[in-house]
Design an enzyme around this catalytic site. Structure first.
Site, PDB file in Angstrom:
ATOM      1  N   TYR A 182      30.344  53.881  28.654  1.00  0.00           N
ATOM      2  CA  TYR A 182      31.562  53.234  29.151  1.00  0.00           C
ATOM      3  C   TYR A 182      31.928  53.798  30.521  1.00  0.00           C
ATOM      4  O   TYR A 182      32.187  54.991  30.670  1.00  0.00           O
ATOM      5  CB  TYR A 182      32.677  53.491  28.148  1.00  0.00           C
ATOM      6  CG  TYR A 182      33.927  52.657  28.330  1.00  0.00           C
ATOM      7  CD1 TYR A 182      34.175  51.578  27.499  1.00  0.00           C
ATOM      8  CD2 TYR A 182      34.879  52.977  29.288  1.00  0.00           C
ATOM      9  CE1 TYR A 182      35.338  50.835  27.627  1.00  0.00           C
ATOM     10  CE2 TYR A 182      36.040  52.236  29.430  1.00  0.00           C
ATOM     11  CZ  TYR A 182      36.268  51.164  28.598  1.00  0.00           C
ATOM     12  OH  TYR A 182      37.417  50.435  28.729  1.00  0.00           O
ATOM     13  N   TYR A 202      34.375  43.992  33.304  1.00  0.00           N
ATOM     14  CA  TYR A 202      35.117  44.931  32.478  1.00  0.00           C
ATOM     15  C   TYR A 202      35.779  44.171  31.336  1.00  0.00           C
ATOM     16  O   TYR A 202      36.802  43.516  31.524  1.00  0.00           O
ATOM     17  CB  TYR A 202      36.167  45.648  33.329  1.00  0.00           C
ATOM     18  CG  TYR A 202      37.137  46.508  32.551  1.00  0.00           C
ATOM     19  CD1 TYR A 202      36.753  47.763  32.105  1.00  0.00           C
ATOM     20  CD2 TYR A 202      38.422  46.069  32.269  1.00  0.00           C
ATOM     21  CE1 TYR A 202      37.632  48.560  31.394  1.00  0.00           C
ATOM     22  CE2 TYR A 202      39.309  46.859  31.561  1.00  0.00           C
ATOM     23  CZ  TYR A 202      38.908  48.101  31.124  1.00  0.00           C
ATOM     24  OH  TYR A 202      39.786  48.891  30.419  1.00  0.00           O
TER      25      TYR A 202
END
Ligand code: ZN
Lengths: 142, 401
Positions: free
Chosen positions: B304, B355
């Site tokens: 991430y 995102y």
């Protein structure tokens, strides 16, 4: 003389609760007080209803001189909201207070250049009077 | 205590993935976020060779959404499991573990994990900003805890993670060149992907010419702000064998973290021992324990990447590099696709593809193990996906083909 390196008063809004109110009451008088567990003497910050070490609830408020060292910091240069644009850059430092079980206070380092700020640099506590009855901690390089 | 017996290991598999297009912040209008969630769910079920009639569970994270309206819209015949990991963006990978837990327990059979996001009315980049002027759209009400950090100008996650990055630089000699390598290698992967929002190569000069947002982070250390939805369908390993694609097995999943990591960036009081970390160390330990394999087995890592330094800290926390040595590790080319020892974020990540709070990482892990990824790692057997370094829970998911 105006402080250099703080945000304008209109973007600083405090919303204390029963646990944090004593901190801000003392701050308005330019005193830094920290809650310490009456059962095991552990400091807790931010103020909270339980001791992270022994789970007791009662605290005593201990005054601290507020001098410490910069644990880390950032220089905020880009405005994510328009209201802060004219105030930038500001230096936001995380200052660890000695003798407090690692309590860290976040505040602007004022009246200095970003290049002068380093991790581990010693700083002293000062206060930014945002408005009548409201002050927030700030720091100055020693 | 070992946890090798009674675990999720290999009992479930990811069988379907689906997504809407990815959009720049606000560009997904006039769709609604729940509409996009529905599109992604239908696409993921279709990818699996399943339909809404097979779906019986929802496993969400990051405040998710209320599943009742979506189930009503889609006409799900029988909802048996709706659960959500608490916290912020840390639960992406863990939501698939949650789905697996529901399936292994017998509570549900086909569970979808889905994230939908639309940053039209508000943006995450200012999510800790004060309320501001009437009518302003960037605001969030201050909390009593936030009072201790917001007055200093820490108004978004980037300003806060910058503080962790600065500490990491101080302790270990990590440099901006190391952050740049994360941003540049990730962009190089995005260039080849039609789904990516950022498809121009990024040079080191461009990186250093970019404006500083919050030292030591510049524009290219920040992820994108996007709209879109991604869904992932999980079912039992047994059922998975009869579906459209080869099963991608859930080897292990873990979520949580140290209580004193807690709210992490919004209190900045984490113990010194792991302040300059991603908060993932306890997750990694349990993940490898459950899996019975370690970081050396991972062929591709989907880490991430909301902020480039947090990729470095995850490389350390998962054991790909010793603590403090992630900078030299990436400088040696290790995270580059295709020739690095551990290609990272082959899909272009949060930094350069889109995102969607980490669900694109899970989707890419599945594509890599099916052998259908755009930037395919040859013969990939094991893929790691992680949730965001954030308030607890953070999370991880280890998949295999
Ligand atoms: Zn105590």
């Amino acid at each position: 003389m105006a402080l250099r390196g703080v945000l304008p008063p209109e973007v600083i809004q405090l919303t204390p609760n029963v646990f944090t109110q004593p901190f801000w009451d003392a701050a308005a008088e330019h005193r830094l007080v920290l809650p310490r567990c009456t059962a095991c003497s552990a400091y807790r910050f931010p103020p909270a209803p339980f001791c992270w070490r022994c789970r007791a609830q009662e605290v005593e408020w201990v005054q601290h001189q507020g001098n410490g060292a910069i644990y880390s910091y950032t220089v905020v240069r880009h405005a994510v909201i328009p209201d802060v644009r004219d105030a930038l850059p500001v230096i936001a430092a995380v200052v660890e207070l000695p003798g407090t079980d690692g309590c860290r206070i976040v505040g602007n380092v004022v009246d200095c250049e970003p290049e002068d700020v380093k991790v581990d640099a010693p700083v002293m506590l000062d206060w930014y009077d945002v408005r009548a009855g409201t002050a927030v901690p700030i720091f100055r390089l020693i | 205590m070992t946890v090798t017996e009674n675990t999720l290991k290999d009992k479930t598999a990811v069988v379907g993935i689906g997504a809407t297009p990815y959009y720049r912040r606000g560009q997904s209008l006039p769709q609604t976020p729940l509409e996009m969630a529905g599109k992604a769910v239908i696409a993921a079920l279709d990818d699996a060779g399943l339909t809404v009639d097979d779906l019986d569970g929802f496993a969400l994270y990051s405040m998710g959404f209320d599943t009742s309206l979506l189930a009503q819209w889609l006409g799900v015949p029988d909802v048996k499991f709706t659960a959500m990991l608490t916290g912020g963006g840390g639960g992406a990978a863990g939501s698939v573990g949650l789905a697996s837990a529901g399936i292994v327990s017998g509570m549900a059979d086909v569970v979808v994990s889905v994230m939908t996001l639309q940053q039209a009315a508000s943006r995450f980049g200012a999510s800790f900003a004060p309320r501001g002027k009437p009518g302003a759209t960037y605001s969030a009400p201050p909390s009593p805890e936030g009072n201790f950090i917001q007055p200093a100008g820490l108004h978004g996650p980037g300003q806060m993670f910058a503080v962790l990055a600065m500490r990491h630089m101080h302790l270990y000699g990590t440099t901006r060149e190391h952050f740049a390598e994360v941003a540049i290698s990730t962009r190089a992967n995005a260039v080849r992907r039609p789904t990516a929002l950022m498809r121009e190569p990024l040079t080191l000069d461009q990186y250093f010419d970019a404006r500083m947002i919050s030292d030591p982070l510049c524009l290219f250390d920040f992820c994108l702000e996007c709209d879109g939805a991604v869904a992932v369908v999980t079912t039992s390993a047994e059922r998975a064998r009869d579906l459209r694609h080869p099963p991608v097995y859930v080897v292990a999943s873990a979520h949580g973290g140290h209580g004193r990591w807690g709210q992490a960036i919004t209190w900045l009081g984490m113990p010194d021992e792991y302040f300059a970390s991603s908060g993932h160390r306890p997750i990694a330990q349990r993940l490898w324990e459950m899996a019975g394999v370690g970081p050396e087995s991972v062929d591709v890592a989907l880490l991430y990447d909301h902020f480039s330094p947090m990729v470095l800290m995850q490389l350390e926390d998962y054991g790909f590099a010793p603590v403090g040595e992630s900078g030299p590790f990436v400088a040696d080319g290790n995270i580059r696709w295709p020739n690095g020892s551990l290609p990272v974020n082959t899909h272009g990540g949060n930094l350069s593809e889109a995102y969607i709070i980490g669900m694109t990482h899970v989707k890419e892990a599945v594509e890599q193990l099916r052998g259908t990824a755009v930037n395919q790692v040859d013969g990939a057997q094991f893929a790691l996906a992680t949730g965001g370094p954030a308030s607890i829970p953070t999370s991880a998911l280890l998949l295999r083909r």
